[in-house]
Scaffold this active site. Structure first.
Site, PDB file in Angstrom:
ATOM      1  N   GLU A 200       0.845  -1.202   0.000  1.00  0.00           N
ATOM      2  CA  GLU A 200       0.000   0.000   0.000  1.00  0.00           C
ATOM      3  C   GLU A 200       0.866   1.232   0.000  1.00  0.00           C
ATOM      4  O   GLU A 200       2.004   1.202   0.477  1.00  0.00           O
ATOM      5  CB  GLU A 200      -0.813   0.060   1.310  1.00  0.00           C
ATOM      6  CG  GLU A 200      -2.072  -0.709   1.283  1.00  0.00           C
ATOM      7  CD  GLU A 200      -2.888  -0.551   2.559  1.00  0.00           C
ATOM      8  OE1 GLU A 200      -2.427   0.084   3.531  1.00  0.00           O
ATOM      9  OE2 GLU A 200      -4.001  -1.084   2.567  1.00  0.00           O
ATOM     10  N   LYS A 201       0.309   2.328  -0.450  1.00  0.00           N
ATOM     11  CA  LYS A 201       0.962   3.617  -0.284  1.00  0.00           C
ATOM     12  C   LYS A 201       1.088   3.884   1.212  1.00  0.00           C
ATOM     13  O   LYS A 201       0.151   3.635   1.963  1.00  0.00           O
ATOM     14  CB  LYS A 201       0.110   4.694  -0.937  1.00  0.00           C
ATOM     15  CG  LYS A 201       0.718   6.064  -0.869  1.00  0.00           C
ATOM     16  CD  LYS A 201       0.012   7.037  -1.790  1.00  0.00           C
ATOM     17  CE  LYS A 201       0.759   8.360  -1.806  1.00  0.00           C
ATOM     18  NZ  LYS A 201       2.188   8.187  -2.173  1.00  0.00           N
ATOM     19  N   HIS A 235       0.074   1.292  18.251  1.00  0.00           N
ATOM     20  CA  HIS A 235      -1.172   0.954  17.562  1.00  0.00           C
ATOM     21  C   HIS A 235      -2.320   0.661  18.521  1.00  0.00           C
ATOM     22  O   HIS A 235      -3.364   0.169  18.094  1.00  0.00           O
ATOM     23  CB  HIS A 235      -0.980  -0.229  16.602  1.00  0.00           C
ATOM     24  CG  HIS A 235       0.044   0.026  15.547  1.00  0.00           C
ATOM     25  ND1 HIS A 235      -0.019   1.099  14.690  1.00  0.00           N
ATOM     26  CD2 HIS A 235       1.191  -0.623  15.238  1.00  0.00           C
ATOM     27  CE1 HIS A 235       1.033   1.084  13.892  1.00  0.00           C
ATOM     28  NE2 HIS A 235       1.787   0.046  14.210  1.00  0.00           N
ATOM     29  N   ARG A 291     -17.591  -6.055  15.156  1.00  0.00           N
ATOM     30  CA  ARG A 291     -17.959  -6.245  16.568  1.00  0.00           C
ATOM     31  C   ARG A 291     -18.156  -4.878  17.222  1.00  0.00           C
ATOM     32  O   ARG A 291     -17.898  -3.850  16.608  1.00  0.00           O
ATOM     33  CB  ARG A 291     -16.828  -6.971  17.287  1.00  0.00           C
ATOM     34  CG  ARG A 291     -15.508  -6.233  17.078  1.00  0.00           C
ATOM     35  CD  ARG A 291     -14.396  -6.699  17.971  1.00  0.00           C
ATOM     36  NE  ARG A 291     -13.110  -6.213  17.530  1.00  0.00           N
ATOM     37  CZ  ARG A 291     -12.590  -5.037  17.806  1.00  0.00           C
ATOM     38  NH1 ARG A 291     -13.260  -4.174  18.534  1.00  0.00           N
ATOM     39  NH2 ARG A 291     -11.412  -4.681  17.349  1.00  0.00           N
ATOM     40  N   VAL A 294     -14.255  -0.993  21.937  1.00  0.00           N
ATOM     41  CA  VAL A 294     -13.993  -0.424  23.263  1.00  0.00           C
ATOM     42  C   VAL A 294     -14.574   0.988  23.358  1.00  0.00           C
ATOM     43  O   VAL A 294     -15.228   1.351  24.340  1.00  0.00           O
ATOM     44  CB  VAL A 294     -12.468  -0.398  23.540  1.00  0.00           C
ATOM     45  CG1 VAL A 294     -12.178   0.310  24.862  1.00  0.00           C
ATOM     46  CG2 VAL A 294     -11.890  -1.800  23.537  1.00  0.00           C
ATOM     47  N   ARG A 337      -8.911   5.732  28.191  1.00  0.00           N
ATOM     48  CA  ARG A 337      -8.824   4.323  28.593  1.00  0.00           C
ATOM     49  C   ARG A 337      -8.013   4.223  29.872  1.00  0.00           C
ATOM     50  O   ARG A 337      -6.833   4.596  29.905  1.00  0.00           O
ATOM     51  CB  ARG A 337      -8.150   3.494  27.511  1.00  0.00           C
ATOM     52  CG  ARG A 337      -8.978   3.428  26.241  1.00  0.00           C
ATOM     53  CD  ARG A 337      -8.469   2.322  25.357  1.00  0.00           C
ATOM     54  NE  ARG A 337      -9.170   2.326  24.082  1.00  0.00           N
ATOM     55  CZ  ARG A 337      -9.143   1.330  23.216  1.00  0.00           C
ATOM     56  NH1 ARG A 337      -8.441   0.247  23.496  1.00  0.00           N
ATOM     57  NH2 ARG A 337      -9.796   1.404  22.074  1.00  0.00           N
TER      58      ARG A 337
END
Ligand code: ADP
Length: 447
Positions: A200-201, A235, A291, A294, A337
């Site tokens: 991918e770019k 990530h 799904r 969070v 979080r």
């Protein structure tokens, strides 16, 4: 509606699902490992079944034990939450074979979106903008060079079976390409048992923007706007907001309708999230999560729609409770979080919570299963709760978040709360001016 829902998860999300079932008058079954006997959702559920020892593979990932728990208790539906078995097509299939409803999409849709090349092809076919790149897997270095020249360097090589940000390699120029291709293939084989990679770019400074959708499985679907999850570490999302500080309402409407129409065409059933990288006014599809996520509560805060209610409705065949025209976006919401980790080293910090006090007041929501005296087991991920704050606008939301963080008491363990207290004072955060690399760069500068 269902007679009884089994909640195949733990922690804050198990409690979140239990609350939705209670509101709809549906009895619940909690399943838990021996490490989670004292968990709040186990205490609150109508029935509970111990499904095994602490390691996830022996309990929360043990399909046979969970199906057996359904049969013993007479549960006719399973909510998988997020993580664990939530995107496991085999689990969905096995439940259907036992006449138990999987509260989620069909196993075919889970499979398509679990294969990154297939997902990207499907997305493009449905009119979703994708990152320019190879059409399918690439193994030959000359083919890779041709594609890279076409789309322009830098490029990123990604594993078809990838997940969790692993198995990705960036090549800045042709000289780096063959090495990157080899390494990516080797790592993909080792991590996922599948060496297939695609090109991918590479986008330099994108934001992560994702669109929430819900489909009824019969050709109708709605979108509930977007969430900006650009503040990430390795990530992993850390702080999320809705709406994105980077979009105006026209852009929101445009990308939202593209997503809603796409999943309607697919005949998608359930809640889902279409994730994009966003750069220079353009959206680039990276993946779809089939799904509940969070960070779903920030969408609930600005729309007033309970996403778990909608999941239960569409899974039971009752259809969506709202039409697109009825959905209004109201104010701004931020989620932090709360991880049981040191706020600098991010070393996990399981153990006993000695004091606990949740903030309250207008616009505050705390989704958490912890309480004073609760011991966080060391076997699972470190998310122990989420602080969700809503305000009429972003400034009010930030001011409210600051005072909520000050009110929150979680003693006895380390948490990521001090990091949020710092972030709220950063001018870039106050201005909403950050991309997916911002947080890592901030943390590196503090070292
Ligand atoms: P995973 O399923 O492993 O999480 P994703 O495709 O969702 O993989 O990508 C994870 C992260 O990797 C993205 O959030 C982004 O930070 C980075 N990434 C992925 N694709 C690109 C790309 N084309 N350009 C730049 N960064 C990318």
């Amino acid at each position: 509606m269902f007679n009884k829902v089994l909640i195949a998860n733990r922690g804050e999300i198990a409690l979140r699902i239990l609350r939705a079932c209670r509101e709809l008058g549906i009895p619940t079954v909690a399943v838990h490992s021996t490490a989670d006997e004292m968990a709040m959702h186990v205490r609150l559920a109508d029935e509970s079944v111990c499904i095994g020892p602490p390691p996830s593979r022996d309990s929360y990932l043990n399909i046979h034990q969970i199906v057996a728990a359904c049969e013993i208790t007479g549960a006719d539906a399973v909510h998988p939450g997020y993580g664990f078995l939530s995107e496991n097509a085999k689990f969905a299939e096995i439940l259907e074979a036992h006449n138990i409803t999987f509260i989620g999409p069909t196993s075919d849709h889970i499979k398509i979106m679990g294969d990154k090349i297939e997902a990207k092809r499907t997305a493009a076919k449905l009119g979703i903008p994708v990152v320019p790149g190879s059409d399918g897997g690439v193994s030959d270095v000359n083919e890779a060079k041709r594609i890279a020249k076409d789309i322009g360097f830098p490029v990123i090589i990604k594993a078809t079976a990838g997940g969790g940000g692993r198995g990705m390699k960036v090549a800045k120029n042709e000289a780096e390409l063959s090495n990157a291709l080899d390494t990516a293939r080797r790592e993909a084989e080792a991590a996922f048992g599948n060496a297939e990679v695609y090109i991918e770019k590479y986008l330099g400074k994108p934001r992560h923007i994702e669109v929430q959708i819900v489909g009824d499985g019969k050709g109708k679907a709605i979108h509930l706007g977007e969430r900006d999850c650009s503040l990430q570490r390795r990530h992993q999302k850390v702080w999320e907001e809705a709406n994105s500080p980077a979009l105006n309402s026209e852009q929101r409407h445009e990308i939202g309708m593209i997503c809603a129409n796409a999943v309607a065409k697919l005949g998608y059933r359930g809640a889902g999230t279409i994730e994009f990288l966003y750069e220079n006014g353009e959206f680039y599809f990276i993946e779809m999560n089939t799904r509940l996520q969070v960070e779903h509560p920030i969408t609930e805060a600005i729309t007033g729609i309970d996403l778990v209610h909608e999941q239960l409705r569409v899974a039971s065949g009752a259809g969506l409770s709202v039409t697109q025209d009825e959905i209004k976006f109201n104010g701004h919401a931020i989620e932090c979080r709360l991880n049981a980790e040191h706020h600098r080293t991010f070393v996990p910090s399981p153990g006993k919570i000695t004091h606990y006090h949740a903030p309250g007041g207008l616009g505050i929501r705390v989704d958490s299963g912890v309480y004073a005296g609760y011991s966080i087991p060391p076997y699972y991920d470190s998310l122990i709760g989420k602080l969700i704050v809503h305000g009429r606008n972003r400034l009010e939301c930030m001011m409210r978040l600051r005072r909520a963080l000050d009110e929150l008491v979680i003693d006895g363990i380390n948490t990521t709360v001090p990091l949020f207290q710092e972030l709220i004072d950063c001018p870039d955060i106050a201005n909403g001016d950050y991309d997916i690399h911002w947080l890592e760069q901030y943390l590196a500068a503090k070292e």
